[in-house]
Every structure is written in structure tokens, then in C-alpha cells.
Design an enzyme around this catalytic site. Structure first.
Site, PDB file in Angstrom:
ATOM      1  N   ASP A  80       2.882 -32.033  15.871  1.00  0.00           N
ATOM      2  CA  ASP A  80       3.756 -31.110  15.152  1.00  0.00           C
ATOM      3  C   ASP A  80       4.493 -31.798  14.007  1.00  0.00           C
ATOM      4  O   ASP A  80       5.176 -31.131  13.216  1.00  0.00           O
ATOM      5  CB  ASP A  80       4.777 -30.496  16.120  1.00  0.00           C
ATOM      6  N   ASP A  83      -3.061 -24.272  18.664  1.00  0.00           N
ATOM      7  CA  ASP A  83      -1.763 -24.459  19.309  1.00  0.00           C
ATOM      8  C   ASP A  83      -1.328 -23.210  20.065  1.00  0.00           C
ATOM      9  O   ASP A  83      -0.848 -23.281  21.201  1.00  0.00           O
ATOM     10  CB  ASP A  83      -0.709 -24.829  18.251  1.00  0.00           C
TER      11      ASP A  83
END
Length: 410
Positions: free
Chosen positions: A278, A232
Site C-alpha cells: 500500500d 486488493d
């Protein structure tokens, strides 16, 4: 990846825009066609961020609760997908290849046609996932006197020992009602791409992922979260790939909420967004800790609540940093340390760190439970069909493989 699409404009910039709008060249045509960008109000921003946090918490909380029941299921068709340490270690590599492949596709091919294909694909998955999500609620709504008939849709290929099962779809009248309602939402999304329809599908995907993707132990969860932490950070801070794909990808893979809802109502168009990754990735770790709490048989949910609060803290910190620096943030940069660190500190304080890392979630599942790398067949109830297709597509982007039918003795 979490991102808010907001661009502040100063007074000189606004004046320059107005001048440009009035400017024309010698041929009488406009020299520049510019429009002033929307500036979110503090109230609109707070509403958008608060709604995103609330929506993110729903699939984690209820998905974790449903994962406990799912792990104890005696129906082999409804068993969860188990993620091993090997799967967790290679997932960031697979995810990176998939992400960069999508980026290249959007650069080379027409975005319109790619999103059309994706819309049809996610329409099917969304209808099944939403139907699966609604099934428990519908079972409670319908009275016992409701005529609930059973149906089965079966497609096979070949004959004898070489016969292969393509589709074995079992459903009842209640499932049909769920499918009809979900199909209406699907058509709405397909035609209008409305943000509410997008969120309904996104919430269904996230809840299914948290419920049906099971980490086999805490070490595997740490490997997965650690790998995706690097993934990420690299793709958000190191390149523009993540942001480009998130903005170009018209599919319910993110939750969105308009920052101009108060001004424009349901037709608002300036969105803050939160990727489903997420939600699902920390969510399956939180669900694992809930199953660990259950295994301790202490009638407490210490590790579940500590990790759940850690997620709220991490997501809140993400939004704060994003709003402060006006730049997209890799949410896992803040969520991973919080979701892993808080429960570990609690375990150290309680003297249960060894028990936590020695806990095997797969012990609660019947032998023969499918692993993530053993793709499930398209069979069983609508719930199992939705979970199989949704779980595999969300994590691997692959299709379920077919299963050979074993001949039965007469």
C-alpha cells in the site's frame, strides 16, 4: 491491505469473561481459559494511525526524489528496474498465486518453521536494503579525510567462454560501516522481532522499491494500479486469505505501530498495521509523476504534489472507514482512485493530459536499462546489490539470475 487489531468489549461481555475465568468443572479444572481483550484508547489509536501515515509518507517522498537521480545514473549497475505494461498486466495474477500459495503453506505446514526460514531470508535482504538506504547519509557524515578503501568480492563458475559470474560485490570502507550498523539491526530483529526493527527494515524496503522500480509511462501505472485495485478488494472482502497471511507472516513486509504504546511503552503488543504494498505501489506511480514534472522543465512539481496529497487523502479515508466499521480495509480501494484521479484532473485543467500519457520515463534512462522481467545480476556496489535483490524479491519473489561473463581481449 490496512488493518488495525482492535476488539471493543462491552460491560456484559467483560462480566461474562470474569465469570468464565472463575468457572470450573466437576474435576476442579478450568472450564474456560479466557482473557479480556485490550481496548485501545482514543489517544493511543490516534497516535498509532498518525504514526503509520507519517511512516508511509517518508519512503514515498524521499524514494521519489531518489528515483529522479537514479534514472539519470550513468552507472549501469545502479540502473532501476523498468516495469512495462506487460509486466503490469500480469502482476496481479502472479501476486494472487503467491498470496494463495503462502496461505496454503501456513495451513499445511508449521507456521513456526516457515517464519524461521522467512526470517533468515529477510534478515539478509533487510541488512542490504538498510545499508543502501543509509549510504547517502553516511557519505555526508564521514569527513573527506576518512580513509576510504575499495574492496571487491568476486565469485565465478566455469572458465573461458563458459565462465559465469555468481557474485561481483564491490564496496568500500563506508559501505562496511553501513553493513555493520544494518547487521546489528538485523540481529535485533532476528532475535526479538521487535516492532522498531521491523519498521526500520520495512521503511528500507519501501524506499528501495519506490526508488528502484520505475513505471515506463502513465498508462502502465494505470494498468498496474487498476489490476491491484481488483486484487486488493477481492482478497480482503472476498476471502480471509489476505488477513490470515498478514497476521501469520512474521516478516518486515508491513509497518506496524502499537495502539497501547502510551500504556506499555516499547513493550506494547497491540498493533495497527499497513502493508508495504500500500506504500510501494502508489509510491512508484507518484515517483513517475515527479519525473514527469522534471521533464516539463517548468521548475514546478504540480503533479507530484497533487498525487502526494491524494495519497494522504486516500490513506486517511482508509483509516477512517476502517476505524468506523471495525474491519480490515483494502487500502488500494481508496488510494488508487485518489492517486490516479487527482493528477488526471490537474492535467485536464492545465491542458497537459496528452503530454502526461505520452511521457516515457524510459527515455531518461540509458539504453539497455534492465526491465523487470530481465532479472538483474548480483553485482556492483552494496547499493546495487541491495536494490537488485530487494526489487526482485518484493515484486516477483524470484532470485536474480546469473550473467555470462564475456571474455576480454588481451
Amino acid at each position: 491491505m490496512s488493518e488495525a487489531e482492535q476488539v471493543p468489549a462491552s460491560a456484559p461481555e467483560a462480566a461474562a469473561v470474569l465469570d468464565a475465568l472463575n468457572a470450573t468443572d466437576s474435576n476442579g479444572t478450568e472450564a474456560l481459559n479466557a482473557t479480556a481483550k485490550f481496548v485501545a484508547t482514543p489517544e493511543g489509536t490516534a497516535l498509532a494511525y498518525g504514526s503509520l501515515v507519517f511512516m508511509a509518507l517518508l519512503p514515498i517522498f524521499f524514494g521519489a526524489l531518489r528515483s529522479v537521480r537514479c534514472s539519470k545514473s550513468k552507472n549501469s549497475a545502479d540502473m532501476p528496474e523498468t516495469i512495462t505494461s506487460r509486466d503490469a498486466a500480469r502482476f496481479p495474477i502472479i501476486a494472487s498465486c503467491t498470496l494463495f500459495g503462502l496461505y496454503l503453506f501456513f495451513k499445511v505446514f508449521s507456521q513456526e518453521y516457515i517464519n524461521l526460514l522467512l526470517s533468515v531470508y529477510f534478515f539478509v535482504l533487510g541488512v542490504l536494503a538498510l545499508s543502501h538506504t543509509m549510504s547517502p547519509l553516511m557519505s555526508r557524515i564521514f569527513p573527506d579525510s576518512f580513509p576510504n578503501k575499495q574492496y571487491q568480492l568476486l565469485f565465478t563458475q566455469g572458465s573461458g567462454e563458459s565462465k559465469e559470474e555468481i557474485v561481483n560485490y564491490e564496496f568500500d570502507t563506508k559501505n562496511l560501516v553501513c553493513l555493520v550498523i544494518s547487521s546489528v539491526v538485523g540481529v535485533w530483529y532476528l532475535l526479538k522481532k521487535h516492532w522498531i526493527a521491523n519498521n526500520l527494515f520495512g521503511l528500507a524496503f519501501a524506499l528501495n522499491g519506490v526508488e528502484l522500480l520505475h513505471l515506463n509511462n502513465v498508462s502502465t501505472g494505470c494498468i498496474l494500479l487498476g489490476g491491484l485495485f481488483v486484487y486488493d478488494v477481492f482478497w480482503v472482502f472476498g476471502t480471509n486469505v489476505m488477513v490470515t497471511v498478514a497476521k501469520s507472516f512474521e516478516a518486515p513486509i508491513k509497518l506496524v505501530f502499537p495502539q497501547d504504546l502510551l500504556e506499555k511503552g516499547l513493550e506494547a503488543s497491540n498493533f495497527a498495521m499497513l502493508g508495504l504494498g500500500d506504500i510501494v505501489i502508489p509510491g512508484i506511480f507518484i515517483a513517475l509523476l515527479l519525473r514527469f514534472d522534471v521533464s516539463l522543465k517548468k521548475n514546478s512539481r504540480t503533479y507530484f504534489y497533487s498525487s502526494f496529497l491524494a495519497y494522504i487523502f486516500g490513506l486517511g479515508l482508509t483509516i477512517f472507514v476502517m476505524h468506523t466499521f471495525k474491519h480490515a480495509q483494502p487500502a488500494l480501494l481508496y488510494l488508487v482512485p485518489a492517486c490516479v484521479g487527482f493528477p488526471v484532473i490537474v492535467a485536464l485543467f492545465n491542458g497537459e493530459l496528452t503530454e502526461m500519457f505520452s511521457y516515457e520515463s524510459s527515455e531518461e534512462v540509458l539504453p539497455g536499462s534492465p526491465r523487470l522481467t530481465s532479472f538483474p545480476t548480483v553485482s556492483g556496489s552494496p547499493a546495487s546489490l541491495a536494490s537488485s535483490m530487494d526489487a526482485v524479491s518484493m515484486v516477483t519473489g524470484s532470485s536474480p539470475r546469473r550473467r555470462r561473463l564475456q571474455p576480454t581481449s588481451m
